[in-house]
Write an enzyme that holds these catalytic residues in place. Structure first.
Site, PDB file in Angstrom:
ATOM      1  N   GLN A 136      36.740  41.057  35.607  1.00  0.00           N
ATOM      2  CA  GLN A 136      35.804  42.175  35.568  1.00  0.00           C
ATOM      3  C   GLN A 136      35.255  42.349  34.156  1.00  0.00           C
ATOM      4  OE1 GLN A 136      37.054  45.482  37.804  1.00  0.00           O
ATOM      5  NE2 GLN A 136      35.493  46.856  37.039  1.00  0.00           N
ATOM      6  N   SER A 176      42.635  37.826  34.225  1.00  0.00           N
ATOM      7  CA  SER A 176      42.847  39.042  35.006  1.00  0.00           C
ATOM      8  C   SER A 176      42.480  38.795  36.472  1.00  0.00           C
ATOM      9  CB  SER A 176      42.047  40.204  34.392  1.00  0.00           C
ATOM     10  OG  SER A 176      42.334  41.418  35.042  1.00  0.00           O
ATOM     11  N   LEU A 177      41.458  39.454  36.977  1.00  0.00           N
ATOM     12  CA  LEU A 177      40.964  39.235  38.333  1.00  0.00           C
ATOM     13  C   LEU A 177      40.769  37.747  38.619  1.00  0.00           C
ATOM     14  CD1 LEU A 177      39.290  39.885  40.960  1.00  0.00           C
ATOM     15  CD2 LEU A 177      37.336  40.201  39.441  1.00  0.00           C
ATOM     16  N   ARG A 199      43.128  45.806  45.297  1.00  0.00           N
ATOM     17  CA  ARG A 199      43.428  45.943  43.867  1.00  0.00           C
ATOM     18  C   ARG A 199      42.377  46.818  43.187  1.00  0.00           C
ATOM     19  NH1 ARG A 199      42.113  42.712  39.117  1.00  0.00           N
ATOM     20  NH2 ARG A 199      43.912  42.303  37.763  1.00  0.00           N
ATOM     21  N   HIS A 222      45.522  46.747  32.860  1.00  0.00           N
ATOM     22  CA  HIS A 222      46.583  46.065  32.117  1.00  0.00           C
ATOM     23  C   HIS A 222      47.257  46.984  31.102  1.00  0.00           C
ATOM     24  CE1 HIS A 222      45.417  42.385  34.043  1.00  0.00           C
ATOM     25  NE2 HIS A 222      44.162  42.598  33.679  1.00  0.00           N
ATOM     26  N   GLN A 268      51.176  41.512  36.697  1.00  0.00           N
ATOM     27  CA  GLN A 268      49.915  41.414  35.969  1.00  0.00           C
ATOM     28  C   GLN A 268      49.189  42.753  35.857  1.00  0.00           C
ATOM     29  OE1 GLN A 268      46.135  40.769  37.442  1.00  0.00           O
ATOM     30  NE2 GLN A 268      46.018  38.617  36.829  1.00  0.00           N
TER      31      GLN A 268
END
Length: 315
Positions: A11, A92-93, A117, A201, A250
């Site tokens: 993102q 991340s994503l 998510r 995060h 994560q």
């Protein structure tokens, strides 16, 4: 033998019109993901990818599946044209797209997970509004120290270790304002707010770990068919079981991207191919591993260029 690495953005890389040229010009499997995603999720995800405004794409519950599907479509287009990865990673994503590319997750399961998510992360932000900011020009140890001293206005934590001199922090809006002032006083080149919809995060995400973990437990995870580097520890994922646990962790753990690219450099990959919208990772990769060709594949023009450079010659 070629050792291409596919790396998938997260993102913040979303862009208006992402994937629209591929859907318009492709007649292969890559094109089919957008329509299938509409049916699976029950809303016009393809319209948001192709026509959504910047404001619409700030909604994290929308942004995450849009970026995921666009990355998956371009990865498929590369494979259709003979370009395949020897190792994959995602920021991340983007780790979800990497896991699909490595055969760990079925793409439909991953799409549903990504949608959930995003919804859960958006819910956290409603309860504890916050955001993220990139700090440029300071070593991560200095950023960590500044985070520890930013307590009067709200918690600020390291979210992404992106490169030697770029670290991303997450926190509440007042905390980020206090942190930005302190970082500039400490010699940062700049502190740049990111286009994200929540303090990703960080410990703020601990509240959703159990609910998301329960959903992860209902999904089948296979062992990787292609090496995958995980965000949490910047090491290889050993099994499907480990992949599931790492996705749970994560949510509230910092992304170790700098160490990920250092590992890829040590493994002597010959190309770092960012697959999906934007070129955030391409820019970061060129800083950490300047000797390795880095390229973005998020448009048909970029796809054609990458295929010309990377596809094996046909006799």
């Amino acid at each position: 033998m070629s050792r291409h690495a596919f790396v998938f953005p997260g993102q913040g890389s979303q862009a208006e019109g992402m994937g629209s040229d591929l859907a318009r010009e492709s007649d292969g499997a890559a094109r089919s993901y957008f329509g299938a995603a509409d049916d699976i999720l029950g809303f016009g995800l393809s319209r948001l990818c192709f026509e959504g405004t910047a404001d619409e794409l700030l909604d994290t519950s929308v942004t995450q599946p849009c970026v995921f599907v666009t990355g998956l479509a371009f990865a498929t287009a590369l494979r259709e044209r003979g370009v395949t990865p020897e190792v994959v990673a995602g920021h991340s994503l983007g780790e979800y797209t990497a896991l699909v590319s490595a055969g760990v997750l079925d793409w439909e399961d991953a799409l549903r997970l990504v949608r959930l998510r995003g919804q859960l992360m958006a819910r956290v932000n409603l309860r504890t509004p916050g955001g993220m900011a990139a700090v440029l020009g300071l070593p991560s140890t200095t950023v960590e120290d500044l985070c520890a001293r930013t307590a009067t206005s709200g918690r600020v934590e390291v979210a992404n270790y992106n490169s030697a001199l770029q670290t991303v922090v997450s926190g509440t809006a007042p905390g980020l304002e206090e942190f930005a002032r302190a970082a500039m006083e400490a010699g940062a080149e700049r502190v740049e707010p990111l286009r994200t919809g929540a303090p990703f995060h960080s410990s703020a995400m601990k509240d959703i770990e159990q609910e998301f973990g329960d959903r992860l437990d209902t999904v089948e995870f296979a062992d990787p068919s292609v090496p995958v580097i995980a965000n949490v520890h910047a090491g290889y994922v050993g099994s499907g079981t480990e992949a599931r646990d790492l996705l749970r962790r994560q949510l509230s753990s910092p992304v170790q991207w700098h160490r990920t690219v250092e590992l890829l450099r040590a493994e002597e990959v010959d190309a770092l191919v960012e697959v999906g919208p934007g070129r955030v990772l391409t820019n970061l990769n060129r800083v950490t591993a300047p000797a390795i060709p880095a390229m973005a594949v998020g448009t048909v023009k970029q796809l054609d260029t990458a295929v010309q450079r990377l596809a094996p010659a046909r006799v």
